[in-house]
Design a protein around this motif. Structure first.
Motif, PDB file in Angstrom:
ATOM      1  N   SER A  12     -17.069   6.827  -1.365  1.00  0.00           N
ATOM      2  CA  SER A  12     -16.349   5.553  -1.315  1.00  0.00           C
ATOM      3  C   SER A  12     -15.633   5.358  -2.637  1.00  0.00           C
ATOM      4  O   SER A  12     -16.258   5.172  -3.673  1.00  0.00           O
ATOM      5  N   GLU A  13     -14.299   5.434  -2.609  1.00  0.00           N
ATOM      6  CA  GLU A  13     -13.538   5.260  -3.840  1.00  0.00           C
ATOM      7  C   GLU A  13     -13.103   3.820  -4.034  1.00  0.00           C
ATOM      8  O   GLU A  13     -12.816   3.392  -5.143  1.00  0.00           O
ATOM      9  N   VAL A  14     -13.031   3.053  -2.933  1.00  0.00           N
ATOM     10  CA  VAL A  14     -12.615   1.658  -2.995  1.00  0.00           C
ATOM     11  C   VAL A  14     -12.951   0.993  -1.659  1.00  0.00           C
ATOM     12  O   VAL A  14     -12.960   1.651  -0.622  1.00  0.00           O
ATOM     13  N   LEU A  15     -13.259  -0.290  -1.691  1.00  0.00           N
ATOM     14  CA  LEU A  15     -13.385  -1.091  -0.476  1.00  0.00           C
ATOM     15  C   LEU A  15     -12.216  -2.061  -0.480  1.00  0.00           C
ATOM     16  O   LEU A  15     -12.079  -2.868  -1.406  1.00  0.00           O
ATOM     17  N   LEU A  16     -11.391  -1.971   0.517  1.00  0.00           N
ATOM     18  CA  LEU A  16     -10.214  -2.827   0.623  1.00  0.00           C
ATOM     19  C   LEU A  16     -10.541  -3.959   1.588  1.00  0.00           C
ATOM     20  O   LEU A  16     -11.073  -3.718   2.665  1.00  0.00           O
ATOM     21  N   CYS A  17     -10.226  -5.170   1.218  1.00  0.00           N
ATOM     22  CA  CYS A  17     -10.557  -6.310   2.073  1.00  0.00           C
ATOM     23  C   CYS A  17      -9.309  -7.163   2.266  1.00  0.00           C
ATOM     24  O   CYS A  17      -8.681  -7.578   1.290  1.00  0.00           O
ATOM     25  N   LEU A  18      -8.974  -7.402   3.520  1.00  0.00           N
ATOM     26  CA  LEU A  18      -7.839  -8.247   3.872  1.00  0.00           C
ATOM     27  C   LEU A  18      -8.348  -9.536   4.488  1.00  0.00           C
ATOM     28  O   LEU A  18      -9.296  -9.515   5.285  1.00  0.00           O
ATOM     29  N   SER A  19      -7.713 -10.629   4.169  1.00  0.00           N
ATOM     30  CA  SER A  19      -8.080 -11.899   4.791  1.00  0.00           C
ATOM     31  C   SER A  19      -7.390 -12.008   6.151  1.00  0.00           C
ATOM     32  O   SER A  19      -6.366 -11.372   6.396  1.00  0.00           O
ATOM     33  N   ALA A  20      -7.968 -12.825   7.013  1.00  0.00           N
ATOM     34  CA  ALA A  20      -7.378 -13.101   8.327  1.00  0.00           C
ATOM     35  C   ALA A  20      -7.419 -14.602   8.552  1.00  0.00           C
ATOM     36  O   ALA A  20      -8.286 -15.299   8.016  1.00  0.00           O
ATOM     37  N   GLU A  21      -6.497 -15.096   9.362  1.00  0.00           N
ATOM     38  CA  GLU A  21      -6.402 -16.544   9.554  1.00  0.00           C
ATOM     39  C   GLU A  21      -7.413 -17.090  10.551  1.00  0.00           C
ATOM     40  O   GLU A  21      -7.589 -18.305  10.620  1.00  0.00           O
ATOM     41  N   SER A  22      -8.107 -16.229  11.297  1.00  0.00           N
ATOM     42  CA  SER A  22      -9.107 -16.698  12.264  1.00  0.00           C
ATOM     43  C   SER A  22     -10.041 -15.554  12.627  1.00  0.00           C
ATOM     44  O   SER A  22      -9.761 -14.386  12.336  1.00  0.00           O
ATOM     45  N   VAL A  61       0.858  -1.180   0.000  1.00  0.00           N
ATOM     46  CA  VAL A  61       0.000   0.000   0.000  1.00  0.00           C
ATOM     47  C   VAL A  61       0.897   1.235   0.000  1.00  0.00           C
ATOM     48  O   VAL A  61       1.728   1.409   0.883  1.00  0.00           O
ATOM     49  N   MET A  62       0.720   2.036  -1.026  1.00  0.00           N
ATOM     50  CA  MET A  62       1.448   3.298  -1.129  1.00  0.00           C
ATOM     51  C   MET A  62       0.531   4.404  -0.626  1.00  0.00           C
ATOM     52  O   MET A  62      -0.547   4.633  -1.192  1.00  0.00           O
ATOM     53  N   LEU A  63       0.932   5.058   0.447  1.00  0.00           N
ATOM     54  CA  LEU A  63       0.175   6.170   1.013  1.00  0.00           C
ATOM     55  C   LEU A  63       0.877   7.452   0.580  1.00  0.00           C
ATOM     56  O   LEU A  63       2.023   7.690   0.953  1.00  0.00           O
ATOM     57  N   LEU A  64       0.184   8.237  -0.228  1.00  0.00           N
ATOM     58  CA  LEU A  64       0.798   9.418  -0.833  1.00  0.00           C
ATOM     59  C   LEU A  64       0.061  10.683  -0.393  1.00  0.00           C
ATOM     60  O   LEU A  64      -1.185  10.689  -0.347  1.00  0.00           O
ATOM     61  N   ASN A  65       0.812  11.743  -0.104  1.00  0.00           N
ATOM     62  CA  ASN A  65       0.109  12.991   0.166  1.00  0.00           C
ATOM     63  C   ASN A  65      -0.600  13.406  -1.125  1.00  0.00           C
ATOM     64  O   ASN A  65      -0.300  12.906  -2.207  1.00  0.00           O
ATOM     65  N   LYS A  66      -1.572  14.274  -0.999  1.00  0.00           N
ATOM     66  CA  LYS A  66      -2.438  14.570  -2.145  1.00  0.00           C
ATOM     67  C   LYS A  66      -1.679  15.191  -3.318  1.00  0.00           C
ATOM     68  O   LYS A  66      -2.004  14.930  -4.475  1.00  0.00           O
ATOM     69  N   GLN A  67      -0.660  15.976  -3.032  1.00  0.00           N
ATOM     70  CA  GLN A  67       0.137  16.560  -4.112  1.00  0.00           C
ATOM     71  C   GLN A  67       0.844  15.463  -4.906  1.00  0.00           C
ATOM     72  O   GLN A  67       0.813  15.448  -6.132  1.00  0.00           O
ATOM     73  N   ARG A  68       1.452  14.517  -4.197  1.00  0.00           N
ATOM     74  CA  ARG A  68       2.156  13.417  -4.876  1.00  0.00           C
ATOM     75  C   ARG A  68       1.166  12.512  -5.598  1.00  0.00           C
ATOM     76  O   ARG A  68       1.422  12.070  -6.717  1.00  0.00           O
ATOM     77  N   LYS A 104      -7.569  13.020 -12.573  1.00  0.00           N
ATOM     78  CA  LYS A 104      -8.903  13.042 -11.959  1.00  0.00           C
ATOM     79  C   LYS A 104      -8.869  13.733 -10.596  1.00  0.00           C
ATOM     80  O   LYS A 104      -7.831  13.776  -9.934  1.00  0.00           O
ATOM     81  N   GLU A 105     -10.013  14.230 -10.205  1.00  0.00           N
ATOM     82  CA  GLU A 105     -10.164  14.805  -8.875  1.00  0.00           C
ATOM     83  C   GLU A 105      -9.982  13.702  -7.839  1.00  0.00           C
ATOM     84  O   GLU A 105     -10.443  12.571  -8.018  1.00  0.00           O
ATOM     85  N   ILE A 106      -9.303  14.012  -6.762  1.00  0.00           N
ATOM     86  CA  ILE A 106      -9.100  13.045  -5.686  1.00  0.00           C
ATOM     87  C   ILE A 106     -10.377  12.973  -4.859  1.00  0.00           C
ATOM     88  O   ILE A 106     -10.915  13.993  -4.428  1.00  0.00           O
ATOM     89  N   ALA A 107     -10.860  11.764  -4.659  1.00  0.00           N
ATOM     90  CA  ALA A 107     -12.103  11.558  -3.910  1.00  0.00           C
ATOM     91  C   ALA A 107     -11.933  11.997  -2.457  1.00  0.00           C
ATOM     92  O   ALA A 107     -10.884  11.783  -1.857  1.00  0.00           O
ATOM     93  N   ASP A 108     -12.970  12.598  -1.916  1.00  0.00           N
ATOM     94  CA  ASP A 108     -13.014  12.918  -0.488  1.00  0.00           C
ATOM     95  C   ASP A 108     -13.531  11.663   0.205  1.00  0.00           C
ATOM     96  O   ASP A 108     -14.724  11.394   0.219  1.00  0.00           O
ATOM     97  N   SER A 109     -12.618  10.875   0.753  1.00  0.00           N
ATOM     98  CA  SER A 109     -12.985   9.571   1.303  1.00  0.00           C
ATOM     99  C   SER A 109     -13.853   9.658   2.550  1.00  0.00           C
ATOM    100  O   SER A 109     -14.401   8.651   2.990  1.00  0.00           O
TER     101      SER A 109
END
Length: 135
Positions: free
Chosen positions: A72-82, A49-56, A63-68
């Motif tokens: 909702s610009e994306v739903l991120l889903c991570l798996s877990a082992e339990s 995951v690249m976390l970038l300041n808005k200028q970068r 495109k205009e940067i979404a106001d999160s």
């Protein structure tokens, strides 16, 4: 065998605060691809995951940067082992300043919760019983 990777790029308000948040969740930072304008969070060998300041971030899109907080610009889903690991990660996110969403998804064979990070990006964490997905 080639392992395809995913690089998720997210616009953030404060790179240092976001770096601290994800470090508190237990993820590492790759300093080789981090700077004052961005941080490279290593989720796994194949998820970055690249976390970038808005200028970068704006260097990569016209495109205009979404106001999160509003969109909702994306739903991120991570798996877990339990189930316990689902709760553990969401609880770490809340302790680090994130916000838990109240809705728990418990379907027996699948268990999930979600949280929002410091910039209101939505993260889901899901465990699925391996026996339920065997064919």
């Amino acid at each position: 065998m080639y392992q395809q990777m995913i690089f998720v790029n997210l616009a953030v308000n404060d790179v240092d605060a976001s770096r601290k948040f994800f470090t508190e969740l237990g993820y590492s930072i790759n300093p080789q691809f981090s700077s004052a304008d961005n941080t490279c969070v290593v989720i796994s060998d194949t998820i970055i995951v690249m976390l970038l300041n808005k200028q970068r971030y704006s260097d990569f899109t016209k495109k205009e940067i979404a106001d999160s907080a509003k969109t909702s610009e994306v739903l991120l889903c991570l798996s877990a082992e339990s189930r316990e690991k689902v709760d553990e990660l969401v609880n770490k996110a809340v302790a680090a300043g994130g916000t838990a969403n109240d809705d728990v998804q418990d379907q027996g064979f699948m268990y999930g919760r979600s949280f929002e990070d410091l910039d209101n990006h939505s993260w889901e964490v899901v465990w699925m019983d391996p026996a339920a997905v065997q064919s």
